[in-house]
Write a protein that holds these residues in place. Structure first.
Motif, mmCIF file in Angstrom:
data_model
loop_
_atom_site.group_PDB
_atom_site.id
_atom_site.type_symbol
_atom_site.label_atom_id
_atom_site.label_comp_id
_atom_site.label_asym_id
_atom_site.label_seq_id
_atom_site.Cartn_x
_atom_site.Cartn_y
_atom_site.Cartn_z
ATOM 1 N N ARG A 1 0.834 -1.219 0.000
ATOM 2 C CA ARG A 1 0.000 0.000 0.000
ATOM 3 C C ARG A 1 0.860 1.257 0.000
ATOM 4 N NH1 ARG A 1 -2.246 2.456 4.641
ATOM 5 N NH2 ARG A 1 -1.809 0.565 5.849
ATOM 6 N N TRP A 2 1.933 1.277 0.793
ATOM 7 C CA TRP A 2 2.765 2.484 0.848
ATOM 8 C C TRP A 2 3.641 2.630 -0.387
ATOM 9 C CZ3 TRP A 2 0.834 6.034 3.376
ATOM 10 C CH2 TRP A 2 0.205 5.817 4.610
ATOM 11 N N LEU A 3 4.077 1.528 -0.969
ATOM 12 C CA LEU A 3 4.795 1.626 -2.244
ATOM 13 C C LEU A 3 3.893 2.238 -3.311
ATOM 14 C CD1 LEU A 3 6.609 -1.830 -2.194
ATOM 15 C CD2 LEU A 3 7.741 0.399 -2.141
ATOM 16 N N GLY B 1 4.475 9.851 4.366
ATOM 17 C CA GLY B 1 4.262 10.835 3.319
ATOM 18 C C GLY B 1 4.922 10.447 2.001
ATOM 19 N N ARG B 2 4.450 11.085 0.943
ATOM 20 C CA ARG B 2 4.959 10.820 -0.400
ATOM 21 C C ARG B 2 6.425 11.215 -0.512
ATOM 22 N NH1 ARG B 2 1.651 13.654 -5.080
ATOM 23 N NH2 ARG B 2 2.408 15.450 -3.900
ATOM 24 N N ASP B 3 7.175 10.419 -1.264
ATOM 25 C CA ASP B 3 8.607 10.631 -1.516
ATOM 26 C C ASP B 3 9.473 10.449 -0.281
ATOM 27 O OD1 ASP B 3 8.502 11.098 -4.305
ATOM 28 O OD2 ASP B 3 7.760 13.127 -3.931
ATOM 29 N N ALA B 4 8.922 9.875 0.778
ATOM 30 C CA ALA B 4 9.769 9.440 1.883
ATOM 31 C C ALA B 4 10.601 8.247 1.416
ATOM 32 C CB ALA B 4 8.927 9.059 3.090
ATOM 33 N N VAL B 5 11.776 8.082 2.022
ATOM 34 C CA VAL B 5 12.687 6.999 1.649
ATOM 35 C C VAL B 5 13.003 6.180 2.894
ATOM 36 C CG1 VAL B 5 14.933 6.388 0.690
ATOM 37 C CG2 VAL B 5 13.681 8.380 -0.202
ATOM 38 N N LEU B 6 12.804 4.874 2.810
ATOM 39 C CA LEU B 6 13.134 3.957 3.898
ATOM 40 C C LEU B 6 14.271 3.054 3.447
ATOM 41 C CD1 LEU B 6 9.559 2.807 5.029
ATOM 42 C CD2 LEU B 6 10.833 4.857 5.701
ATOM 43 N N TYR B 7 15.377 3.093 4.170
ATOM 44 C CA TYR B 7 16.506 2.215 3.895
ATOM 45 C C TYR B 7 16.245 0.833 4.520
ATOM 46 C CZ TYR B 7 19.444 5.698 1.667
ATOM 47 O OH TYR B 7 19.962 6.607 0.767
ATOM 48 N N GLY C 1 6.759 12.410 7.614
ATOM 49 C CA GLY C 1 6.399 13.454 6.665
ATOM 50 C C GLY C 1 6.978 13.231 5.274
ATOM 51 N N GLU C 2 6.516 14.024 4.343
ATOM 52 C CA GLU C 2 6.979 13.916 2.962
ATOM 53 C C GLU C 2 8.468 14.240 2.846
ATOM 54 O OE1 GLU C 2 4.623 16.265 0.360
ATOM 55 O OE2 GLU C 2 2.830 15.010 0.568
ATOM 56 N N ASP C 3 9.122 13.562 1.912
ATOM 57 C CA ASP C 3 10.535 13.795 1.576
ATOM 58 C C ASP C 3 11.492 13.508 2.730
ATOM 59 O OD1 ASP C 3 10.119 14.916 -1.162
ATOM 60 O OD2 ASP C 3 9.030 16.433 -0.039
#
Length: 521
Positions: A273-275, A296-302, A314-316
């Motif tokens: 869902r988050w992808l 939020g959109r364009d967040a990045v998870l390593y 949050g976003e980004d």
């Protein structure tokens, strides 16, 4: 029962009954089965939330074992859900019967049909349930049930049809005749692989009269809900069945192994869902995201990030590897470096944390602030643009804008009996190895010299120094090296020589006529 607002997703005339009274003995747990969490949320809440999205004539939850605890969880999730108690565990039919008084009081009118769910089926999807209701309405059935086919059906109720050599949806020769519980099944019936999932749609006028006619003369001595199928057939009414294409979402959780399986499925759905929503995951399979998390959109998870509870990202924002965040709110463009542990805290936009930061509950990191290597914080506000970059403990403190926290700074907030606060004004400079013995206030623009122990308030724009004066002994180090090079022994540091009587005596500072250098103090 409190009237529920009708939403576009509600199915007109539908009431929902959720059975959540069982203990779940196979779980081998002190906790009621339906309270065991799946992806950070008690499994019964998945079913309650599904029911609340569909019903416009109310939702009733039947509790029993640890009923007060189950009631508290359910009512906290949605105060409009009604709860009934099954005081004695007399079977599934008896459990559903406890909902009759609740629906008799429904202001909107009694349901035209009931959806009956189990509280231990968190994998059941809204798509499947809507299809089940649609089939029920299409067939004008008295009872419609959800079924699945297993390679090994042992332990499950078998769906017995008029003809079982081939299966064809809606075919008259494949009509459902009855459901036989595993303990009551004959050897021939045990060969049947089609099982009852335990999800039903039942006509409103049929349900409770049929429950009143249930007979507990069976192997378990219980009132089986499944016996209403036989009653409908005897009355010449239609019984429909929807077969699941995959058993995954239909089976209830009865053991720790089932719980682990459900955990994997739910977390896979969450990641998907988050992808789809625009979140980047460098290694999706290693991301551990609870059901209550928002990203939020364009967040990045390593890789190997854990997001728990009601966390909001949050976003980004970027979360690096090995980070665990529980019940925190992060703003936009926040960066969390590797191996941080954050709990019950708030981080505003453009803040930068890590690596190896520990935020305990009650921390507020203001916009553009920085918290660095091996810093622990508790019940502390770090002001906008402030920096605590190295090796510090900041507890019970209010720290203003633009403050520099030197390495090794400690707020000494505990006196052995009570906690006290430290207040640091805007633009204060704290040198390294500073201790602030609370309660204490440092005024705006003040400078605290490195190595200072602050025990009194510091006025604004003042310089505070509290440390022993430095003493330099000229030539000491050279003399020491010369003695060592000559092979001469030095007296043991701070160790008195022993007398023959066993009493300490003063060590002589003379050896071979030469004075030894003193130890620095």
């Amino acid at each position: 029962m409190t009237t529920r607002p009708v939403t576009p997703s509600c199915i007109p005339g539908l009431g929902v009954i959720i059975m959540a009274a069982g203990q779940g003995k196979r779980m081998q747990s002190k906790l009621a089965k339906v309270l065991h969490p799946v992806a950070g949320k008690p499994m019964v809440l998945y079913v309650v939330e599904l029911a609340c999205r569909l019903a416009d004539r109310g939702v009733a939850v039947i509790v029993g074992y640890q009923g007060d605890a189950v009631r508290a969880v359910v009512e906290a999730a949605d105060g409009r859900v009604a709860v009934a108690e099954q005081a004695r565990q007399l079977g599934t039919g008896h459990a559903v019967l406890q909902a009759r008084p609740i629906f008799a009081e429904t202001p909107a009118g009694r349901p035209s049909r009931y959806l009956i769910l189990n509280g231990d089926t968190p994998l059941l999807t809204e798509t499947t349930v809507r299809a089940l209701v649609a089939l029920h309405d299409e067939r004008k059935a008295a009872v419609t049930l959800l079924t699945a086919v297993l390679d090994d059906a042992a332990g499950y109720g078998r769906v017995i049809r008029r003809r079982r050599d081939e299966w064809r949806e809606g075919s008259p020769e494949n009509a459902v005749e009855t459901i036989v519980e595993d303990t009551d099944a004959s050897p021939e019936e045990r060969l049947v692989r089609e099982i009852n999932v335990g999800t039903y749609v039942v006509e409103g006028e049929f349900l409770f009269p049929a429950l009143d006619r249930l007979d507990p003369r069976n192997a378990q001595g219980e009132y089986y809900l499944t016996d209403i199928v036989r009653q409908a057939v005897r009355q010449g009414q239609s019984v429909a069945a929807l077969r699941l294409p995959s058993i995954e979402e239909g089976l209830g959780i009865n053991s720790r192994a089932h719980l682990a399986d459900a955990e994997r499925v739910i977390r896979r759905r969450i990641r998907a869902r988050w992808l789809e929503a625009g979140v980047t995951m460098r290694d999706p399979d290693s991301a551990w995201i609870d059901a209550g998390v928002t990203i939020g959109r364009d967040a990045v998870l390593y890789p190997h990030v854990t997001l728990e509870g009601r966390t909001v990202i949050g976003e980004d924002s970027t979360i690096h590897s090995g980070v665990r965040i529980a019940d925190c709110v992060l703003g936009s463009r926040v960066e969390i470096l590797d191996h941080c542990v954050l709990r019950d805290s708030r981080i505003e936009d453009d803040a930068h944390l890590g690596p190896f930061v520990h935020l305990r509950p009650g921390v507020l990191i203001r916009r553009s602030a920085k918290v660095g290597n091996f810093v622990e914080m508790k019940k502390t506000e770090l002001g906008e643009g402030a920096k605590a970059n190295h090796l510090s403990y900041l507890g019970d403190a209010t720290i203003g804008k633009g403050v520099n926290i030197g390495a090794g700074t400690i707020t000494c907030n505990y006196d052995g009996a009570h906690k006290h606060r430290t207040v640091i004004g805007d633009r204060v400079f704290l040198g390294s190895d500073t201790q602030l013995v609370a309660p204490v206030t440092v005024g705006e623009g003040a400078v605290i010299a490195a190595g200072t122990t602050v025990t009194q308030d510091v006025p604004a724009d003042a310089l505070a120094i509290a440390r022993a004066p430095q003493v330099n002994r000229a030539g000491w180090a050279a003399k020491r090296r010369a003695l060592l090079a000559g092979g001469e022994s030095l007296p043991a540091a701070n160790k008195p020589a022993s007398s023959k009587a066993g009493q300490p005596r003063k060590a002589s500072r003379k050896s071979s006529g030469k004075e030894l250098p003193r130890r620095p103090r």
